[in-house]
Every structure is written in structure tokens, then in C-alpha cells.
Design a protein around this motif. Structure first.
Motif, PDB file in Angstrom:
ATOM      1  N   ASN A 192       0.921  -1.074  -0.233  1.00 16.09           N
ATOM      2  CA  ASN A 192      -0.064  -0.025   0.084  1.00 16.09           C
ATOM      3  C   ASN A 192       0.833   1.418  -0.020  1.00 16.09           C
ATOM      4  O   ASN A 192       1.319   1.702   0.917  1.00 16.09           O
ATOM      5  CB  ASN A 192      -0.771  -0.142   1.199  1.00 16.09           C
ATOM      6  CG  ASN A 192      -1.942   1.230   1.190  1.00 16.09           C
ATOM      7  OD1 ASN A 192      -1.773   2.033   0.255  1.00 16.09           O
ATOM      8  ND2 ASN A 192      -2.873   1.060   2.120  1.00 16.09           N
ATOM      9  N   VAL A 202      -5.731   3.744   4.952  1.00 18.37           N
ATOM     10  CA  VAL A 202      -5.743   2.253   5.222  1.00 18.37           C
ATOM     11  C   VAL A 202      -6.952   1.838   4.130  1.00 18.37           C
ATOM     12  O   VAL A 202      -8.116   2.324   3.825  1.00 18.37           O
ATOM     13  CB  VAL A 202      -6.434   2.186   6.697  1.00 18.37           C
ATOM     14  CG1 VAL A 202      -6.724   0.521   6.941  1.00 18.37           C
ATOM     15  CG2 VAL A 202      -5.170   2.614   7.562  1.00 18.37           C
ATOM     16  N   GLN A 203      -6.443   0.691   3.394  1.00 17.50           N
ATOM     17  CA  GLN A 203      -7.552  -0.024   2.633  1.00 17.50           C
ATOM     18  C   GLN A 203      -7.428  -1.152   2.603  1.00 17.50           C
ATOM     19  O   GLN A 203      -6.748  -2.118   3.211  1.00 17.50           O
ATOM     20  CB  GLN A 203      -6.786   0.427   1.030  1.00 17.50           C
ATOM     21  CG  GLN A 203      -6.488   1.736   0.739  1.00 17.50           C
ATOM     22  CD  GLN A 203      -7.696   2.605   0.377  1.00 17.50           C
ATOM     23  OE1 GLN A 203      -7.874   4.015   0.202  1.00 17.50           O
ATOM     24  NE2 GLN A 203      -8.947   1.654   0.642  1.00 17.50           N
ATOM     25  N   ASP A 204      -8.693  -1.989   2.093  1.00 14.23           N
ATOM     26  CA  ASP A 204      -8.748  -3.322   1.889  1.00 14.23           C
ATOM     27  C   ASP A 204      -8.365  -3.625   0.416  1.00 14.23           C
ATOM     28  O   ASP A 204      -8.538  -2.533  -0.281  1.00 14.23           O
ATOM     29  CB  ASP A 204     -10.405  -3.678   2.435  1.00 14.23           C
ATOM     30  CG  ASP A 204     -10.655  -3.874   3.729  1.00 14.23           C
ATOM     31  OD1 ASP A 204      -9.827  -3.589   4.595  1.00 14.23           O
ATOM     32  OD2 ASP A 204     -11.647  -4.306   4.126  1.00 14.23           O
ATOM     33  N   ASP A 210      -6.809  -7.136   4.674  1.00 11.19           N
ATOM     34  CA  ASP A 210      -7.736  -6.445   5.660  1.00 11.19           C
ATOM     35  C   ASP A 210      -6.988  -5.307   6.227  1.00 11.19           C
ATOM     36  O   ASP A 210      -5.959  -5.618   7.000  1.00 11.19           O
ATOM     37  CB  ASP A 210      -8.413  -7.236   6.789  1.00 11.19           C
ATOM     38  CG  ASP A 210      -9.349  -6.787   7.427  1.00 11.19           C
ATOM     39  OD1 ASP A 210      -9.961  -5.731   6.893  1.00 11.19           O
ATOM     40  OD2 ASP A 210      -9.813  -6.954   8.649  1.00 11.19           O
ATOM     41  N   GLU A 211      -7.441  -4.033   6.069  1.00  4.95           N
ATOM     42  CA  GLU A 211      -6.831  -2.889   6.796  1.00  4.95           C
ATOM     43  C   GLU A 211      -5.367  -2.724   6.613  1.00  4.95           C
ATOM     44  O   GLU A 211      -4.560  -2.618   7.511  1.00  4.95           O
ATOM     45  CB  GLU A 211      -7.201  -2.909   8.180  1.00  4.95           C
ATOM     46  CG  GLU A 211      -8.622  -2.899   8.414  1.00  4.95           C
ATOM     47  CD  GLU A 211      -9.456  -1.701   8.369  1.00  4.95           C
ATOM     48  OE1 GLU A 211      -9.117  -0.688   8.576  1.00  4.95           O
ATOM     49  OE2 GLU A 211     -10.298  -1.757   7.038  1.00  4.95           O
ATOM     50  N   GLY A 260     -11.521   0.446   3.304  1.00 11.77           N
ATOM     51  CA  GLY A 260     -11.143   0.226   4.604  1.00 11.77           C
ATOM     52  C   GLY A 260     -11.923   0.729   5.771  1.00 11.77           C
ATOM     53  O   GLY A 260     -13.018   1.197   5.406  1.00 11.77           O
ATOM     54  N   ALA A 274     -12.134  -3.390  10.649  1.00  7.01           N
ATOM     55  CA  ALA A 274     -10.947  -4.515  10.849  1.00  7.01           C
ATOM     56  C   ALA A 274     -11.485  -5.848  11.292  1.00  7.01           C
ATOM     57  O   ALA A 274     -12.680  -5.779  11.913  1.00  7.01           O
ATOM     58  CB  ALA A 274      -9.893  -4.008  11.981  1.00  7.01           C
ATOM     59  N   ALA A 284     -13.871  -8.141   2.271  1.00  5.82           N
ATOM     60  CA  ALA A 284     -13.192  -7.024   2.044  1.00  5.82           C
ATOM     61  C   ALA A 284     -14.382  -6.159   1.736  1.00  5.82           C
ATOM     62  O   ALA A 284     -15.731  -6.333   1.629  1.00  5.82           O
ATOM     63  CB  ALA A 284     -12.429  -7.015   0.600  1.00  5.82           C
TER      64      ALA A 284
END
Length: 382
Positions: free
Chosen positions: A112, A117-119, A167-168, A206, A209, A214
């Protein structure tokens, strides 16, 4: 006289100063964290006819003209989400598999590089010969079984069979992604088969958590006007405008024994022609040669050759200096090979009725890669 006078007459002096207040923010490789409030307030200090005037603070929209501290209003905007990430294969060579292997895997690194913060949703697909080469090898149009994705944390394969999404994933962090498959022995895989795959990562929302899936796929705001009060999304994977999806390729290559089996017959003699141009007539002797050539890259182990002798011919015992069969493996003859019922002498050769077998629990035969084994025996035509 009205207007602005020269320095030796009426003089109006205007002094303006601006103060920009930037609240705390976190800096990452891709810049300030998405959602950070950028807060600005300008203050104008000025005088008229040499008399200092009360400061005037700025305000967005129509502005502010009321002097005094506290009469202005901050100009605020939120830092938008630069969705920047990369998916890269690890190793640069195919993973070697043997038919029957389970849980073989290839690895990728998902990084990333964005500012939020991303899924990431991960999907693996099987490629075909028309999809181009991977590491210089073209797909054999065969598939590996039970293709599945597992997201780990680096340092080895994940221990749990879960999660086909990241995840996150925080900015400036990465995760190892594994694509598993089974080289099912029933798939008809042979030595040298190439099983190419592609893994794709799609940026998703995101913020939650530990979820079982996703978040929703992100939608970019390209073409829309910037809204300072919301977090707009810009796809920028690879440092250029993108589509929120990145992919890379990897694959498996089959390493196995490659057996080519032939069976030839030769008429050795007959009652009328002897050994000169003999014919397969009653009274003739026929010799069979079974050839097993291992052209693969791996040894063929626990070889067992079974031949159902046609009931119209008769097996000839002691045809080769006391042995019933001549078995040669990589140029070395077996010490003995007698086709007795039930392999009573435990030499690994047996004849039960018409079924001739060479290689069993009493004799473990391995045909090494690049070598040949032959089984020769004779029959007569009644």
C-alpha cells in the motif's frame, strides 16, 4: 484633493500579514494521510493615515469584514485519498510441482503506497496459451486444481486457510499473498507442463477491521469537482491515473517422469524358413521387447510392468541363459528373472496364468530420468 497622496503630503500605508495554521498531520510515502483536516486562517493587519487599525481575519465564502479576533472563520479542506498500490510476484521463476502434490503455492507482495488504510480484494485466475508467456514459458492449456488465495503476513505460508482479501492494510506497509493449487494426479499433467496464473488486487474500502470480507470496491472521483468537505478518491496505482486494480503473473511448472512405452515384436524363426526371413506361422518363435524410456526430469519409481500374454501363444521359459525374461535397466541386466507363479522365488518376476508381471513388492524398480528399461521375452505359436 481626494486620492492617494505622495510621501511628502497625505500618505496612507497598508500592511498585510497572513498567518497559515496547519494542524497536525501524518506524512507517508504518498503524502499526508487521507482525511486530514487542513485548517487555514489569514489575518490582515493594516493602518489608515498612520493610524493602526484592528486586524481583520479571513473567512471562506463571502469572506469577513468585521474587525477583531474571533470574527473570522477557518478555511478547511480534507486531504483526499490517493489510492496507490502495487502487486508484485516473488521469485521470478515457476514453482515446481509433481503430479499428486497438494498445497503448492506461489507468492506475491501487495504494498500500500497510498495515503489511507485500504482493504484489497484478491482474485486468482488461470491463464491460457493465448495470454502470453510468464517468465518465458507459455501456458500448456492445463489447469492446476483448487486454485485459492490466502493472505499472510510474510515469512512463510499462512497457517490458516482463510482470507482471500487484505484487511486494513496501512499506508507504507505490505503483505505477502499466496496463491495455492493442487497438482492433481488425475489431471493428465506431464513433465514440462506450464500452469500460468494471474493474481489481481482491487482497492476496497477500509475502516472495518476483522470483517469476513473486503469492503466495497472503491469508486474514483475523476471528472468530478473537488469537494473540500469530503474525501475524494483518486486512483493512482503505479504513480499514474489508474483504475483501482493491479495485477501480476506467476505460475507452476510440472516436474515429473516422462514415460514413453513401446512394445515391438520380431519373428526369430519358423519351421520352414529357419532364421531367414521367418514368418509368424505355427511353430514360429516370436520375441517381444517392451521399452520404457523416461524422458522426464524426475525418476520413475516403483515401476511395475504387466503384460497379458495372448492365449493363442505359449510363453517360453528359460529363453535367456536360464532366465525366463531379459530385463535391462539403464544398461544393467537384472541378476535373475524367472516367471514363476506367485513369484515364489521372490525375484520380482511372476506369471499367473497369462498375466506376466515384472516389478512388485519383492523388486523395487526405478527408471531414472533420462534412462531406459527393457523387458524381453519369447513366445511360440502353437
Amino acid at each position: 484633493m481626494n486620492g492617494i497622496r505622495s510621501n511628502d503630503s497625505f500618505v496612507m500605508k497598508l500592511g498585510i500579514s497572513a498567518v497559515v495554521l496547519l494542524f497536525a498531520q501524518h506524512a507517508f510515502a504518498a503524502g499526508t494521510t487521507a482525511g486530514t483536516d487542513i485548517v487555514n486562517l489569514a489575518t490582515v493587519d493594516y493602518s489608515v493615515n498612520g493610524n493602526d487599525q484592528e486586524d481583520i481575519e479571513s473567512a471562506p465564502g463571502p469572506g469577513n469584514s468585521v474587525p477583531g479576533v474571533g470574527n473570522g472563520q477557518n478555511t478547511v479542506f480534507e486531504v483526499d485519498n490517493r489510492v496507490d498500490f502495487s502487486l508484485t510476484q516473488v521469485g521470478g521463476v515457476h514453482t515446481s510441482v509433481t503430479p499428486g502434490d497438494t498445497d503448492a503455492f506461489v507468492e506475491f507482495i501487495l504494498a500500500n503506497d497510498g495515503n489511507s488504510v485500504q482493504d484489497f480484494r484478491m482474485v486468482a485466475t488461470q491463464l491460457a496459451s493465448t495470454d502470453g508467456a510468464v517468465f518465458g514459458l507459455t501456458d500448456s492449456d492445463k489447469d492446476i486444481a483448487a486454485l485459492r488465495v490466502r493472505v499472510g503476513n510474510g515469512g512463510g505460508a499462512p497457517t490458516t486457510a482463510s482470507d482471500d482479501f487484505a484487511d486494513e492494510l496501512a499506508p507504507d506497509t505490505n503483505v505477502t499473498v499466496y496463491v495455492y493449487g493442487n497438482a492433481d494426479a488425475l489431471l493428465g499433467l506431464v513433465d514440462g507442463d506450464v500452469l500460468n496464473i494471474e493474481l489481481s488486487a482491487t482497492a476496497a474500502e477500509g475502516g472495518s477491521a476483522g470483517g469476513g470480507a473486503a469492503g466495497a470496491n472503491l469508486v474514483d472521483d475523476v471528472g468530478a469537482a473537488d469537494d473540500p468537505s469530503v474525501i475524494d478518491i483518486v486512483f493512482a496505482e503505479g504513480g499514474a491515473l489508474g483504475d483501482g486494480v493491479d495485477s501480476d503473473r506467476h505460475g507452476f511448472v510440472v516436474a515429473s517422469a516422462g514415460l514413453n512405452v513401446t512394445k515391438a515384436m520380431t519373428v526369430l524363426d519358423d519351421p520352414f524358413n529357419g532364421t531367414t526371413n521367418p514368418k509368424a506361422i505355427p511353430g514360429a518363435t516370436v520375441e517381444y521387447v517392451i521399452t520404457i524410456a523416461n524422458t522426464g526430469t524426475q525418476d520413475a519409481e516403483s515401476i511395475s510392468v504387466t503384460d497379458a500374454i495372448d492365449a493363442s501363444v505359449v510363453f517360453i521359459a528359460d529363453a535367456y541363459s536360464g532366465d525366463d525374461l531379459l530385463v535391462v535397466n539403464d544398461g544393467t541386466p537384472l541378476a535373475a528373472c524367472n516367471a514363476d507363479a506367485g513369484d515364489g522365488d521372490t525375484d520380482g518376476c511372476q506369471l499367473d496364468g497369462v498375466n506376466l508381471t515384472i516389478g512388485n513388492a519383492n523388486l523395487a524398480i526405478t527408471v531414472d530420468a533420462g534412462t531406459t528399461m527393457t523387458v524381453t521375452y519369447r513366445v511360440s505359436i502353437p
